[in-house]
Every structure is written in structure tokens, then in C-alpha cells.
Design an enzyme around this catalytic site. Structure first.
Site, short mmCIF file in Angstrom:
data_model
loop_
_atom_site.label_atom_id
_atom_site.label_comp_id
_atom_site.label_asym_id
_atom_site.label_seq_id
_atom_site.Cartn_x
_atom_site.Cartn_y
_atom_site.Cartn_z
CE LYS A 1 0.93 1.18 4.52
NZ LYS A 1 1.73 2.30 4.95
CB VAL B 1 11.78 -5.74 4.74
CG1 VAL B 1 11.56 -5.97 6.23
CG2 VAL B 1 11.50 -7.03 3.95
CB ALA C 1 9.92 -0.05 2.72
N GLY C 2 7.52 1.34 4.87
CA GLY C 2 6.33 2.21 4.82
C GLY C 2 5.32 1.76 3.79
N GLY D 1 4.61 -6.42 5.72
CA GLY D 1 4.37 -7.40 6.78
C GLY D 1 2.89 -7.49 7.13
CG ASP E 1 -0.57 -0.06 8.48
OD1 ASP E 1 -1.31 0.83 8.97
OD2 ASP E 1 0.57 0.17 8.02
O1 C5P Z 1 0.55 -1.43 15.12
P1 C5P Z 1 1.96 -1.61 14.68
O2 C5P Z 1 2.65 -2.70 15.46
O3 C5P Z 1 2.13 -1.78 13.22
O4 C5P Z 1 2.71 -0.26 15.04
C1 C5P Z 1 4.11 -0.14 15.09
C2 C5P Z 1 4.44 1.01 16.01
O5 C5P Z 1 4.04 2.24 15.44
C3 C5P Z 1 3.72 0.95 17.33
O6 C5P Z 1 4.46 0.23 18.28
C4 C5P Z 1 3.61 2.39 17.73
O7 C5P Z 1 4.82 2.81 18.32
C5 C5P Z 1 3.49 3.10 16.41
N1 C5P Z 1 2.10 3.41 16.05
C6 C5P Z 1 1.44 4.45 16.73
N2 C5P Z 1 0.14 4.72 16.41
C7 C5P Z 1 -0.50 4.04 15.44
C8 C5P Z 1 0.16 3.00 14.75
C9 C5P Z 1 1.47 2.72 15.08
O8 C5P Z 1 2.01 5.09 17.61
N3 C5P Z 1 -1.75 4.35 15.15
#
Ligand code: C5P
Length: 339
Positions: free
Chosen positions: A55, A139, A141-142, A146, A180
């Protein structure tokens, strides 16, 4: 306990059984798109291939920090035609094993493995799952690689094994795996809010001016957690940008460029000079507009014409950059192939 095994197994309990209306629909859709010569080959029914798409974030508003440490978001995301291929097999050993073309992803903490494991635990499934992962999406990469892999495994196993999971069940499992992951259960174009788990699909209207998307992946990796942690409150916005872009696309209007805002971009460009340099080089090579996807480091530039996108891409290759030429897509059930 829901029993789906291979030994002595009646394969009609897999998703390829003949009596399921869903499967009939799947096969008729799948076959309708194939020439006579390209009919799928069904052998033991023990292997399933699925594509897992990346995405980009067209917008990303960070509204503020929440009590649970996450951030409240409003983001418009779109799946793009850059994908990993996942091959799933049923194994006799309990547990989940991942083998990837990127060996650093071969552990139990791989999100695709955690997705399969979450389903096994939730439904007390005795059989194991083998996951082969051909990685093309860069990987960390935004680009959500994953998270996309995790959602693809959830959807594929549910469909294949006809698991008794309602959409809310699946959404809860997806959200427990990552912010995500819920988006990738539907994919296409969507406004995602909350932590990212409140997904509102938008009509798949895509501006002509953005027919081609050139991605540039700087060599560094960026930690999403670190980017959010260091985000100053000055970079918070109220969701206006994402709502404006979502509303424009929903009503088939071309969004204004100023609304393609990413609240994480300023901080990433400041902290990571390689990303700032890559952005400069993309603009110098001829891109009219460049934006960071998610927490980066991947940048994307939209083009209306393939010729211009290719010209810019060649200039970036001469400078040694890793690039991908892609486009917006809406994935559907045809992504699943049984063998
Ligand atoms: O949810 P996910 O594990 O993909 O998020 C990775 C990190 O990004 C989280 O540990 C958090 O530090 C940050 N994050 C956040 N707020 C979000 C999504 C991600 O602070 N809405």
C-alpha cells in the site's frame, strides 16, 4: 475442535470442495478470466498460492497521542500492484514455519506466521502450516508488506479451510496483529481511522494524473515506533487532509495537491538525511510531486504518463536508486490459487 488435517483427510473439507457456493463463485470468476489453455491444475489440494499487495498512504494525519501509547490517525491508503507471493501448505507437524527469500524474516515473530498461529490458537486447529514467502515488497519501508502478508494469510486460511469466523472476528484478530492489518482485509482505497483499524472503503476512483506511481526506496530502514515516538505535537493535524482527499476521491473529483499531507514526513526528512536527499533527487529527476508513504523511508511520485515516469526512473537508476514502477489496484478473490 475444528479438524482440518491432511492424513486420511477428505479434501472436500478444504476450500476446493465442490459444494460450496463461495467456491463455485470463486472458480467461475477465476476461470472466466483465463484462456482455455490456462486452466488451473488441481493436484492434491494441499497447496495454496496467494498474492499479498503493498500500500501507499496518500495522506496521513496524526491527530494526537493516546493513553495506550498509540497515536490516533486518519489516513487514506491505497493498495498498489507490488506484491509478495505466499505459498501455504498444510503440515503434519503442529506449529507454523516460515521460509522466506529474506532469511531475516524466517522467525516466529514474522507477522504472516503470527497470523496463522493466531487462527490455529483461536480455533484449536491441530494441523500445522508451512509458509513460503517470496518477498518483493521492500521490508520496513512504509509499504505495509508485513501487515499485508498477515492479512493475506488470514483471508486465505479462512477461505481455504472454511473457518467459522465472522468479519468482526477476523477484524479483531487482524487488529491484534498490527494497526495496518485490518486495512489489508479489504484493500483498495480506504480511509483508516483510530489506530488504523476503523476502515471505511472508498469508491475505487483514481485520478488520471496519478495513473503511474514511481516508488523510490532509500537504502536505510526506518522504525515506525521511533518515528511516532519522536513526533512533536506541532505536527499533529485534525484529520482535515485525509477527509478532504477521501471526499474528493469518493465524489470523483481530483484532490488538491496541498491535501496530500503526511504528518510524519517533516520529522523523517529531518532525522534521516538519506530520505531528504532521495526526495531532492526525485524532484530533480523530473517528478512534479513527491510524498513519503507511511513512516517511510519509501517515497512515491505520481505520473499521468508512462513515458515520463520511465524517464525519471532511468535518471534515478543512473544514480543507483532502488525504484518500483507501479499503479493503484483493487485486489479481489482471484488472488487465491489452489494447487
Ligand atoms: O501497530 P503496529 O505494530 O504496526 O505499530 C508499530 C508502532 O508504530 C507501534 O508500536 C507504535 O509505536 C506506532 N504506532 C502508533 N500509532 C499508530 C500505529 C502505530 O504510535 N496508530
Amino acid at each position: 475442535m475444528l479438524q482440518i488435517g491432511r492424513k486420511g483427510h477428505d479434501y472436500t473439507t478444504f476450500g476446493i470442495k465442490k459444494h460450496s457456493a463461495l467456491d463455485k463463485l470463486f472458480f467461475s470468476m477465476h476461470n472466466a478470466c483465463m484462456s482455455q489453455k490456462a486452466q488451473p491444475i488441481y493436484t492434491s489440494g494441499s497447496t495454496l498460492f496467494v498474492r499479498s499487495y503493498a500500500k501507499i498512504n496518500l495522506t496521513l494525519d496524526v491527530l494526537g497521542r493516546r493513553a495506550d501509547g498509540y497515536h490516533e490517525l486518519a489516513t487514506v491508503m491505497q493498495t498498489i500492484d507490488l506484491y509478495d507471493t505466499i505459498c501455504l501448505t498444510v503440515t503434519d507437524e503442529p506449529g507454523v514455519r516460515v521460509v522466506s527469500t529474506r532469511p531475516e524474516l524466517n522467525g516466529d515473530d514474522n507477522l504472516a506466521a503470527r497470523a496463522a498461529q493466531a487462527l490455529r490458537q483461536r480455533l484449536t486447529l491441530p494441523q500445522g502450516v508451512g509458509i513460503e514467502l517470496d518477498k518483493r515488497i521492500p521490508v520496513a519501508a512504509g509499504l505495509g508488506g508485513g501487515s499485508s502478508n498477515a492479512a493475506a494469510v488470514l483471508l486465505a486460511l479462512r477461505h481455504w479451510w472454511q473457518l467459522p469466523l465472522t468479519p468482526p472476528d477476523l477484524l479483531a484478530i487482524a487488529a491484534s496483529l498490527g494497526s495496518d492489518v485490518p486495512f489489508f482485509l479489504t484493500g483498495g482505497l480506504a480511509l483508516c481511522e483510530g489506530r488504523g483499524e476503523h476502515v471505511t472503503p472508498l469508491a475505487p476512483h483514481w485520478p488520471y494524473a496519478m495513473r503511474w506511481l514511481l516508488l523510490l526506496k532509500p537504502t536505510i530502514s526506518v522504525s515506525t515506533a521511533a518515528v511516532f515516538r519522536s513526533l512533536p505535537a506541532d505536527d499533529y493535524t485534525d484529520g482535515t487532509y485525509s477527509r478532504a482527499v477521501g471526499a474528493a476521491l469518493q465524489t470523483k473529483r481530483v484532490p488538491q495537491l496541498k491535501d496530500f499531507h503526511n504528518g510524519l514526513e517533516r520529522g523523517v526528512l529531518e532525522r534521516y538525511p538519506e530520505v531528504a536527499q532521495a526526495r531532492e533527487d526525485l524532484l530533480k529527476a523530473g517528478a512534479a510531486f513527491v510524498r513519503l508513504s507511511g513512516s517511510g523511508p519509501t517515497l512515491f511520485a505520481p505520473f499521468s504518463e508512462l513515458a515520463s515516469a520511465t524517464r525519471v526512473r532511468l535518471r534515478l537508476h543512473e544514480k543507483g536508486y532502488e525504484t518500483y514502477l507501479t499503479r493503484a489496484i483493487s485486489p479481489h478473490v482471484e488472488n487465491i490459487h489452489f494447487f
